[in-house]
Scaffold this active site. Structure first.
Site, PDB file in Angstrom:
ATOM      1  N   LEU A  17      59.957  84.686  64.059  1.00  0.00           N
ATOM      2  CA  LEU A  17      60.102  84.646  62.598  1.00  0.00           C
ATOM      3  C   LEU A  17      61.453  85.187  62.144  1.00  0.00           C
ATOM      4  CD1 LEU A  17      56.563  85.942  61.537  1.00  0.00           C
ATOM      5  CD2 LEU A  17      57.397  83.590  61.400  1.00  0.00           C
ATOM      6  N   GLY A  20      64.347  92.073  63.112  1.00  0.00           N
ATOM      7  CA  GLY A  20      64.280  93.263  62.278  1.00  0.00           C
ATOM      8  C   GLY A  20      65.377  94.228  62.654  1.00  0.00           C
ATOM      9  N   GLY A  21      65.320  95.445  62.111  1.00  0.00           N
ATOM     10  CA  GLY A  21      66.352  96.428  62.379  1.00  0.00           C
ATOM     11  C   GLY A  21      66.388  96.902  63.809  1.00  0.00           C
ATOM     12  N   PHE A  22      65.312  96.716  64.558  1.00  0.00           N
ATOM     13  CA  PHE A  22      65.321  97.217  65.930  1.00  0.00           C
ATOM     14  C   PHE A  22      64.667  96.258  66.914  1.00  0.00           C
ATOM     15  CE2 PHE A  22      61.370  98.895  64.084  1.00  0.00           C
ATOM     16  CZ  PHE A  22      60.443  98.541  65.029  1.00  0.00           C
ATOM     17  N   GLY A  23      64.328  95.062  66.503  1.00  0.00           N
ATOM     18  CA  GLY A  23      63.690  94.135  67.422  1.00  0.00           C
ATOM     19  C   GLY A  23      63.444  92.790  66.771  1.00  0.00           C
ATOM     20  N   VAL A  25      60.598  89.762  65.350  1.00  0.00           N
ATOM     21  CA  VAL A  25      59.276  89.554  64.761  1.00  0.00           C
ATOM     22  C   VAL A  25      58.774  88.168  65.132  1.00  0.00           C
ATOM     23  CG1 VAL A  25      57.920  89.547  62.638  1.00  0.00           C
ATOM     24  CG2 VAL A  25      59.912  91.056  62.834  1.00  0.00           C
ATOM     25  N   LYS A  39      55.909  92.729  65.467  1.00  0.00           N
ATOM     26  CA  LYS A  39      57.285  93.214  65.582  1.00  0.00           C
ATOM     27  C   LYS A  39      57.442  93.918  66.929  1.00  0.00           C
ATOM     28  CE  LYS A  39      59.197  95.295  62.031  1.00  0.00           C
ATOM     29  NZ  LYS A  39      59.598  96.364  61.074  1.00  0.00           N
ATOM     30  N   ASP A 136      65.994 101.510  52.837  1.00  0.00           N
ATOM     31  CA  ASP A 136      66.541 100.197  53.208  1.00  0.00           C
ATOM     32  C   ASP A 136      65.895  99.090  52.380  1.00  0.00           C
ATOM     33  OD1 ASP A 136      68.339  98.615  54.576  1.00  0.00           O
ATOM     34  OD2 ASP A 136      67.030  98.285  56.300  1.00  0.00           O
TER      35      ASP A 136
END
Length: 324
Positions: A17, A20-23, A25, A39, A136
């Site tokens: 999809l 994200g900020g660390f991985g 989704v 996520k 954020d």
């Protein structure tokens, strides 16, 4: 873990999809047919592990119709996965900044979305058991359900306050270009008013259909805040509504929202409304104060080299702003 792997077709690229900020989704479907968003923490991100645990601890304590709902999590070996309710309409930016879809959210729907985000923010700041500063808030972190109701997501950078605490500071300034308040970008101090600043930027983006990080107007290269300020001074901001959804029937409502947005992005935190005042402004026709001219910003790579002792770069969302 096997259930999540099966649901996402072993984290297939076709189920992706977004990032994200660390991985990454992924979309998935559980055995009972329920759709989910999983996520998955990047194995190469040490920062992400802290954010992952932070998100679990925070969002498990929060429940509101305008916050994304967590369904579960998985910690197995090196795997870290958060499982959320699936938002069929993805994030707000997929509509707002796409010329082929932005017409699907007319002004009435945009105004509903603005109010929904404000209600979610009020819950975080005032009505939940723990005061939470998101840190954020941005268009891509607003998800939309099947009825286009907004839900604030991604609490990896959020901080929880206890008791009477109202602000904090950090040596690791993290956030997203254009949404960071001046005091946070410069000194690392963040509070409810930092989120208010980000909301103001988000509000002006929703009205105009323009993305702050890529907006540049005329030969002078005016940024979005400068463009909005000049428009408000000239005609009360009524010309700012995205031309793809222009509706002359709502000019007063649009102008009022522009003024609220400018109140939210004032340089001094004390001049910005708190979240309770913000929601009142959006849901009543009470008189509004006149905003001060916001700090116009420029983005430069050169400044980053001068700020390493203050700023740790987040691979996805770090940014710097400088006053002219």
């Amino acid at each position: 873990m096997s259930i999540i792997q099966t649901a996402t077709n072993n984290f297939s690229p076709s189920n992706k999809l977004g990032n994200g900020g660390f991985g990454t989704v992924y979309k998935g479907k559980l055995p009972d047919g329920k759709e989910i968003a999983a996520k998955r923490l990047s194995s190469s991100s040490t920062l992400g592990k802290e954010e992952f645990m932070n998100e679990i601890l925070l969002i498990s304590k929060l429940q509101h119709r305008n916050l994304v709902r967590i369904l579960g999590c998985c910690i197995e070996g090196e795997e870290r996965v958060l499982v959320y309710e699936f938002m069929v309409n993805k994030s707000l930016d997929t509509f707002l900044f796409d010329s082929t879809t932005k017409h699907k959210i007319d002004w009435a729907k945009r105004f509903d979305i603005i109010q929904g985000i404000a209600r979610g923010l009020l819950y975080l700041h005032r009505d939940s058991r723990h005061k939470v500063i998101h840190r954020d808030l941005k268009v891509s972190n607003i998800l939309l359900d099947e009825k286009m109701n907004p839900k604030i997501s991604d609490f990896g950078l959020a901080r929880m306050f206890e008791g009477t605490q109202y602000q904090d500071n950090t040596r690791r300034v993290v956030g997203t270009l254009g949404y960071m308040s001046p005091e946070y970008a410069w000194t690392g101090i963040f509070s409810e008013k930092s989120d208010i600043y980000a909301f103001g930027v988000l509000l002006l983006e929703i009205i105009s259909g323009e993305k702050i990080s890529r907006f540049s107007y005329a030969k002078e290269g005016k940024d979005l805040l400068e463009y909005v300020w000049e428009s408000w001074c000239e005609n009360g901001g009524i010309s700012l509504l995205d031309q793809d959804v222009d509706d002359s029937c709502h000019t007063l409502e649009v102008g009022r929202c522009v003024q609220i947005g400018l109140l939210c992005v004032q340089h001094q935190p004390v001049d910005r409304p708190n979240t309770l005042e913000l929601l009142s402004m959006l849901t009543t026709t009470s008189d509004l104060p006149s905003p001060e001219q916001p700090t116009f910003v420029v983005h430069t790579r050169d400044f980053e080299s001068l700020s390493n002792n203050l700023i740790t770069v987040n691979e996805m969302t770090q940014s710097v702003i400088i006053a002219r």
